[in-house]
Design a protein around this motif. Structure first.
Motif, PDB file in Angstrom:
ATOM      1  N   LEU A 153       0.824  -1.204   0.000  1.00  0.00           N
ATOM      2  CA  LEU A 153       0.000   0.000   0.000  1.00  0.00           C
ATOM      3  C   LEU A 153       0.863   1.261   0.000  1.00  0.00           C
ATOM      4  N   VAL A 154       1.921   1.266   0.796  1.00  0.00           N
ATOM      5  CA  VAL A 154       2.826   2.420   0.832  1.00  0.00           C
ATOM      6  C   VAL A 154       3.483   2.634  -0.527  1.00  0.00           C
ATOM      7  N   ALA A 155       3.870   1.550  -1.191  1.00  0.00           N
ATOM      8  CA  ALA A 155       4.488   1.667  -2.510  1.00  0.00           C
ATOM      9  C   ALA A 155       3.510   2.249  -3.528  1.00  0.00           C
ATOM     10  N   ILE A 156       2.253   1.813  -3.476  1.00  0.00           N
ATOM     11  CA  ILE A 156       1.243   2.341  -4.399  1.00  0.00           C
ATOM     12  C   ILE A 156       1.033   3.831  -4.167  1.00  0.00           C
ATOM     13  N   TYR A 200       1.663   9.428  -5.703  1.00  0.00           N
ATOM     14  CA  TYR A 200       2.007  10.776  -5.240  1.00  0.00           C
ATOM     15  C   TYR A 200       3.091  11.401  -6.117  1.00  0.00           C
ATOM     16  N   GLU A 201       4.112  10.626  -6.468  1.00  0.00           N
ATOM     17  CA  GLU A 201       5.184  11.155  -7.311  1.00  0.00           C
ATOM     18  C   GLU A 201       4.660  11.546  -8.690  1.00  0.00           C
ATOM     19  N   LYS A 202       3.809  10.699  -9.263  1.00  0.00           N
ATOM     20  CA  LYS A 202       3.269  11.014 -10.587  1.00  0.00           C
ATOM     21  C   LYS A 202       2.356  12.234 -10.542  1.00  0.00           C
ATOM     22  N   GLY A 213       1.025  17.663 -11.618  1.00  0.00           N
ATOM     23  CA  GLY A 213       0.439  18.874 -11.058  1.00  0.00           C
ATOM     24  C   GLY A 213       1.363  20.070 -11.164  1.00  0.00           C
ATOM     25  N   ASP A 214       2.652  19.854 -10.936  1.00  0.00           N
ATOM     26  CA  ASP A 214       3.608  20.950 -11.058  1.00  0.00           C
ATOM     27  C   ASP A 214       3.686  21.447 -12.495  1.00  0.00           C
ATOM     28  N   PHE A 215       3.674  20.522 -13.429  1.00  0.00           N
ATOM     29  CA  PHE A 215       3.707  20.911 -14.841  1.00  0.00           C
ATOM     30  C   PHE A 215       2.432  21.661 -15.238  1.00  0.00           C
ATOM     31  N   ALA A 216       1.267  21.166 -14.788  1.00  0.00           N
ATOM     32  CA  ALA A 216       0.004  21.837 -15.111  1.00  0.00           C
ATOM     33  C   ALA A 216      -0.063  23.223 -14.480  1.00  0.00           C
ATOM     34  N   PHE A 217       0.442  23.353 -13.250  1.00  0.00           N
ATOM     35  CA  PHE A 217       0.444  24.658 -12.591  1.00  0.00           C
ATOM     36  C   PHE A 217       1.302  25.662 -13.353  1.00  0.00           C
TER      37      PHE A 217
END
Length: 232
Positions: free
Chosen positions: A41-44, A49-51, A56-60
């Motif tokens: 679950l932590v890996a998922i 979160y990384e993706k 999100g940073d690119f869209a912002f």
């Protein structure tokens, strides 16, 4: 393997001599399976979160660049045409009054300044009325509180102070409320800046906006290159 970790098998034991051994293995399995599923679950969550952070940073940055590119030119205008885009709905419906002046720059500048001032005061009249109403609501509370303090501290020996506050207290509090509203309106009227200072600030803002735009363009290009490399 995943089904086994989820315990998707039979728990029945055909031979009773393996009951103890089966119980031990079941306990070990439950212990290991919980650790495995928790790490899974932590890996998922970490991967998602990384993706999402990357996207999100690119869209912002893209949206910020589009916003600056769209409105920066309008804010550089010196003839009042900026008023046509800075007001949000439903206030912008009142911009119909400026349509008769859009063909002449001087007339547009005067009309835009008048519209800006009118819009400013219409918005602030509500806050002035709210502030006045709030202070008037506090007048009886402060009046009774001060009367209690005078009686408590001075007692009946300070009857002259009590009489003074009984008759003059309301007028004094109303005078204080009117002074507060006067200075509030005076602060609102102080919206004009010195011409030289305003020009200097506008030039500095333009320089900062250019720096921001260039940095955002570089960041966007780097993000596009990174995503393109990841897809390859």
């Amino acid at each position: 393997m995943f089904d086994a970790m989820m315990g998707m098998y039979s728990y029945d034991v055909d031979d009773e001599k393996y009951t103890v051994l089966h119980t031990v293995f079941t306990m070990v399995h439950i212990y290991i399976a919980n650790i495995f599923l928790l790490n899974y679950l932590v890996a998922i969550l970490s991967t998602v979160y990384e993706k999402m952070m990357e996207m999100g940073d690119f869209a912002f940055k893209c949206n910020k660049y589009w916003y600056i590119e769209r409105y920066l030119i309008a804010f550089k205008d010196q003839w009042g045409y900026t008023q046509l885009i800075v007001h949000a709905p439903p206030i912008n419906i009142l911009l119909i009054s400026l349509l008769t002046s859009i063909f002449k720059q001087d007339a547009m500048l005067r009309a835009a300044n008048l519209y800006s001032l009118a819009n400013f005061w219409v918005e602030n009249l509500f806050f002035i009325f709210y502030q006045l109403l709030y202070e008037l609501m506090l007048v009886p509370i402060i009046y009774l509180r001060m009367f209690y303090n005078v009686v408590k501290l001075g007692g009946y020996r300070s009857s002259h102070l009590i009489l003074f506050w009984v008759f003059c207290g309301p007028f004094f509090l109303l005078y204080g409320a009117s002074i507060d509203i006067y200075y509030y309106v005076k602060i609102l009227c102080d919206y004009k800046l010195d011409d030289d200072l305003q020009v200097k600030m506008e030039e500095e803002d333009q320089k900062q906006d250019k720096i921001v735009i260039y940095n955002e363009i570089i960041s966007v290009l780097k993000s596009v290159l990174f995503i393109f490399q990841q897809k390859q």
